[in-house]
Design a protein around this motif. Sequence first.
Motif, PDB file in Angstrom:
ATOM      1  N   ARG A 116     -25.749  18.485 -12.262  1.00  0.00           N
ATOM      2  CA  ARG A 116     -25.840  19.935 -12.435  1.00  0.00           C
ATOM      3  C   ARG A 116     -27.223  20.417 -12.033  1.00  0.00           C
ATOM      4  O   ARG A 116     -28.228  19.738 -12.285  1.00  0.00           O
ATOM      5  CB  ARG A 116     -25.571  20.282 -13.908  1.00  0.00           C
ATOM      6  CG  ARG A 116     -25.830  21.723 -14.278  1.00  0.00           C
ATOM      7  CD  ARG A 116     -25.840  21.886 -15.784  1.00  0.00           C
ATOM      8  NE  ARG A 116     -26.293  23.212 -16.169  1.00  0.00           N
ATOM      9  CZ  ARG A 116     -26.974  23.478 -17.260  1.00  0.00           C
ATOM     10  NH1 ARG A 116     -27.314  22.501 -18.087  1.00  0.00           N
ATOM     11  NH2 ARG A 116     -27.341  24.706 -17.543  1.00  0.00           N
ATOM     12  N   ARG A 154     -22.560  21.884  -8.780  1.00  0.00           N
ATOM     13  CA  ARG A 154     -22.247  22.724  -9.945  1.00  0.00           C
ATOM     14  C   ARG A 154     -23.515  23.187 -10.645  1.00  0.00           C
ATOM     15  O   ARG A 154     -24.530  22.473 -10.695  1.00  0.00           O
ATOM     16  CB  ARG A 154     -21.342  21.980 -10.935  1.00  0.00           C
ATOM     17  CG  ARG A 154     -22.030  21.021 -11.889  1.00  0.00           C
ATOM     18  CD  ARG A 154     -21.017  20.449 -12.881  1.00  0.00           C
ATOM     19  NE  ARG A 154     -21.653  19.569 -13.850  1.00  0.00           N
ATOM     20  CZ  ARG A 154     -22.011  19.937 -15.072  1.00  0.00           C
ATOM     21  NH1 ARG A 154     -21.814  21.167 -15.476  1.00  0.00           N
ATOM     22  NH2 ARG A 154     -22.569  19.065 -15.891  1.00  0.00           N
ATOM     23  N   THR A 155     -23.486  24.408 -11.199  1.00  0.00           N
ATOM     24  CA  THR A 155     -24.605  24.979 -11.945  1.00  0.00           C
ATOM     25  C   THR A 155     -24.209  25.353 -13.365  1.00  0.00           C
ATOM     26  O   THR A 155     -25.045  25.848 -14.124  1.00  0.00           O
ATOM     27  CB  THR A 155     -25.129  26.247 -11.232  1.00  0.00           C
ATOM     28  OG1 THR A 155     -24.056  27.187 -11.104  1.00  0.00           O
ATOM     29  CG2 THR A 155     -25.680  25.920  -9.865  1.00  0.00           C
ATOM     30  N   CYS A 156     -22.957  25.107 -13.746  1.00  0.00           N
ATOM     31  CA  CYS A 156     -22.468  25.544 -15.055  1.00  0.00           C
ATOM     32  C   CYS A 156     -22.876  24.564 -16.145  1.00  0.00           C
ATOM     33  O   CYS A 156     -23.184  23.399 -15.889  1.00  0.00           O
ATOM     34  CB  CYS A 156     -20.957  25.687 -15.042  1.00  0.00           C
ATOM     35  SG  CYS A 156     -20.095  24.157 -14.624  1.00  0.00           S
ATOM     36  N   SER A 157     -22.871  25.052 -17.382  1.00  0.00           N
ATOM     37  CA  SER A 157     -23.179  24.203 -18.533  1.00  0.00           C
ATOM     38  C   SER A 157     -22.012  23.271 -18.818  1.00  0.00           C
ATOM     39  O   SER A 157     -20.904  23.438 -18.284  1.00  0.00           O
ATOM     40  CB  SER A 157     -23.469  25.065 -19.761  1.00  0.00           C
ATOM     41  OG  SER A 157     -22.299  25.758 -20.156  1.00  0.00           O
ATOM     42  N   VAL A 160     -18.930  25.203 -20.230  1.00  0.00           N
ATOM     43  CA  VAL A 160     -18.170  25.946 -19.218  1.00  0.00           C
ATOM     44  C   VAL A 160     -17.370  24.969 -18.355  1.00  0.00           C
ATOM     45  O   VAL A 160     -16.192  25.206 -18.034  1.00  0.00           O
ATOM     46  CB  VAL A 160     -19.125  26.796 -18.358  1.00  0.00           C
ATOM     47  CG1 VAL A 160     -18.379  27.419 -17.183  1.00  0.00           C
ATOM     48  CG2 VAL A 160     -19.777  27.883 -19.211  1.00  0.00           C
ATOM     49  N   PHE A 161     -18.008  23.865 -17.969  1.00  0.00           N
ATOM     50  CA  PHE A 161     -17.323  22.850 -17.142  1.00  0.00           C
ATOM     51  C   PHE A 161     -16.082  22.330 -17.868  1.00  0.00           C
ATOM     52  O   PHE A 161     -14.997  22.226 -17.284  1.00  0.00           O
ATOM     53  CB  PHE A 161     -18.296  21.706 -16.855  1.00  0.00           C
ATOM     54  CG  PHE A 161     -17.740  20.646 -15.954  1.00  0.00           C
ATOM     55  CD1 PHE A 161     -17.855  20.750 -14.578  1.00  0.00           C
ATOM     56  CD2 PHE A 161     -17.093  19.537 -16.483  1.00  0.00           C
ATOM     57  CE1 PHE A 161     -17.345  19.763 -13.741  1.00  0.00           C
ATOM     58  CE2 PHE A 161     -16.578  18.550 -15.663  1.00  0.00           C
ATOM     59  CZ  PHE A 161     -16.708  18.661 -14.280  1.00  0.00           C
ATOM     60  N   HIS A 164     -13.171  25.072 -18.077  1.00  0.00           N
ATOM     61  CA  HIS A 164     -12.414  25.278 -16.844  1.00  0.00           C
ATOM     62  C   HIS A 164     -11.609  24.036 -16.470  1.00  0.00           C
ATOM     63  O   HIS A 164     -10.563  24.143 -15.831  1.00  0.00           O
ATOM     64  CB  HIS A 164     -13.364  25.676 -15.709  1.00  0.00           C
ATOM     65  CG  HIS A 164     -13.815  27.101 -15.811  1.00  0.00           C
ATOM     66  ND1 HIS A 164     -13.059  28.161 -15.355  1.00  0.00           N
ATOM     67  CD2 HIS A 164     -14.926  27.653 -16.355  1.00  0.00           C
ATOM     68  CE1 HIS A 164     -13.692  29.288 -15.592  1.00  0.00           C
ATOM     69  NE2 HIS A 164     -14.832  29.015 -16.201  1.00  0.00           N
ATOM     70  N   CYS A 171     -14.374  28.453 -11.892  1.00  0.00           N
ATOM     71  CA  CYS A 171     -15.079  29.704 -12.200  1.00  0.00           C
ATOM     72  C   CYS A 171     -15.252  30.518 -10.923  1.00  0.00           C
ATOM     73  O   CYS A 171     -14.797  30.125  -9.838  1.00  0.00           O
ATOM     74  CB  CYS A 171     -16.437  29.399 -12.828  1.00  0.00           C
ATOM     75  SG  CYS A 171     -17.561  28.532 -11.717  1.00  0.00           S
ATOM     76  N   CYS A 179     -19.500  26.543  -5.266  1.00  0.00           N
ATOM     77  CA  CYS A 179     -19.389  25.352  -6.121  1.00  0.00           C
ATOM     78  C   CYS A 179     -18.225  24.534  -5.596  1.00  0.00           C
ATOM     79  O   CYS A 179     -17.175  25.099  -5.229  1.00  0.00           O
ATOM     80  CB  CYS A 179     -19.162  25.731  -7.586  1.00  0.00           C
ATOM     81  SG  CYS A 179     -18.950  24.286  -8.667  1.00  0.00           S
ATOM     82  N   CYS A 183     -14.639  20.453 -11.502  1.00  0.00           N
ATOM     83  CA  CYS A 183     -13.941  20.627 -12.784  1.00  0.00           C
ATOM     84  C   CYS A 183     -12.433  20.632 -12.608  1.00  0.00           C
ATOM     85  O   CYS A 183     -11.689  20.275 -13.531  1.00  0.00           O
ATOM     86  CB  CYS A 183     -14.404  21.917 -13.461  1.00  0.00           C
ATOM     87  SG  CYS A 183     -14.177  23.402 -12.454  1.00  0.00           S
TER      88      CYS A 183
END
Length: 670
Positions: A116, A154-157, A160-161, A164, A171, A179, A183
């Motif tokens: 990430r 990916r940049t999500c926490s 969030v990962f 989804h 997302c 992205c 996920c």
Amino acid sequence: MADPATYRPATGTIPVEPGVYKFRDGFGRVIYVGKAKSLRSRLNSYFADVSSLHPRTRQMVTTAASVEWTVVSTEVEALQLEYNWIKEFDPRFNVRYRDDKSYPMLAVSMNEEFPRVFVYRGARKKGVRYFGPYAHAWAIRETVDLLLRVFPVRTCSAGVFKRHNQIGRPCLLGYIDKCAAPCVGRVDAAEHYAIAEAFCDFLAGRTDRLVRELKRRMADAAAELDFENAARLRDDVAALERALEKQAVVLGTGTDADVIAFATDELEAAVQIFHVRDGRVRGQRGWVVDKSGDAVDLESGEVPALVEQFLTQFYGEQVAAAERSVGEEAATAVPREVLVPALPDDAAEVGRWLSELRGSAVQLRVPQRGDKKALMETVERNAAEALVQHKLKRAGDLTARSAALQGIQDALDLDSAPLRIECVDISHVQGTDVVASLVVFEDGLPRKSDYRHYAIKEAAGGGRSDDVASIAEVTRRRFARLRRDLAAADADAAAAESGDTEPGLPGIDPQTGRPRRFAYPPNLYVVDGGAPQVNAAAEVLDELGITDVAVIGLAKRLEEVWVPGEPDPVIMPRNSESLYLLQRVRDEAHRFAITFHRSKRSRRMTASALDTVPGLGEARRTALVSHFGSVARIREATVEQITEVPGIGVATAKAVLAALGEDASSSTPG
């Protein structure tokens, strides 16, 4: 204030060889560490006319109670030993170039299955790649936004990962191709890891190869009449080139260098460092520190001494941080070239030490002309501006802190200003989960490394009287620890004197080799509360025979200062700096106590519902809560979903649901 003549060693006993020396105060704390080519020459300079010394040096020698030294064979050894001791003892009179945690960095969590990218502040963690630091977080986000088009990592926490992944839809970034959407399985773990590695390669400076590869693929797509793919690749190349434009080219391609400059006044020094990699400025950071005093006592001047202090501390810390990271960080923590405003006295030794850290040759030099000289001038202007801004910001703070400490001394009729203040506070909910905090302020500033929290053993029930008992318990535990540490230090010294053991270091625990952090008392001990609380603390101190610590209580309602045995409180002016400092100390203790109390209560409430499940140990309880996120979600899960957690079988899953069902029914009213 001690007279340096009382502990001055006989001149003939001081060796003339190079070495490292330590000054200690009356409690055995190391307050200053230095090195010298000739120990005799350097140490004698401290015991000359005190009035002629630099103000900070004068304060140091009058605070110290003893001096000791270690002889080494080379100056490179002296550099290493000085760095290690400064890191171990954290002496208050040494310059400390600590990382400013307000500088944001770009982090890539290569230690995860799906790496990430995120903005990060703080200490480095093992397995994470770091780039920067940058001046502003928005600069990182702009760069990342450009690069995600080419490297859709990916940049999500984690939350969030996971969400989804459960709902089976990506997302927004997944829909707009910023992205790779691991996920939902668009790419597998290996493919996504390769994307993250390419992202890191670009940020690490290997840009030309990536741009050439994209242009080759674009030309191939155009030759095959695949114009849609060629247009997409053309836009990717443009995005990379825009990202590169944001990093100004200041030196020739392939140049790896750190450019360091200083700006000083009588008491403080500002340092700025620009990190140039492959000819581009990849990061910048700066510090403003109190000068140690040695810098102005050296014949060569203050800047060479500051350069040496900075290089040893900064690169020692950089290499230590890089060793906790992954990839090529450890190899690039020290660049091939270090540009400084003046060479230190031991330039050859410092250069050899830096080369040993890097594992290859490092050139340490002063730029004389051309682009490097121009960049040095730019860094010097940044340092001068940073010092001006710091002085404007801190002038009031320094004056206010000095006035506050002096005001407390006058209001409470103390023998000296309370340079070390400790404050205790109690936190609980109707007598449950009772905890206490102890915070420490030195020179009017918080010293968070010395904070402590306590789980109260004796208090039961709730109410004011329990606060009094809790205050007494914490005071007894804190000062009993002080007595034990002082007694242990005295026993060590006596054993060494009699020849039973090897001489040890005062203030150092011989079992652990670490400083006894609480082997010295505060000047002022503050309790949160009124007369009952402060009298309870004073009674404990009397019982323990502690007579050199002033005790007060600060009552919240009217901000009254209570002194033991006095029928009336001391009233400080509401707008005084002294009362403001005491309020800051009390509020910090309150914040620290509440934080600990909430974490303890949260752990108890989370675990209690699962405690009754037979065969469910702490590790599997933690795994369950981590997997589902909360006990409420576990209660809503099926047996099949619970058995997906590693180590949980069908029988245990049924027992968990049965226990949670009983817990819910027992808590339902009626």
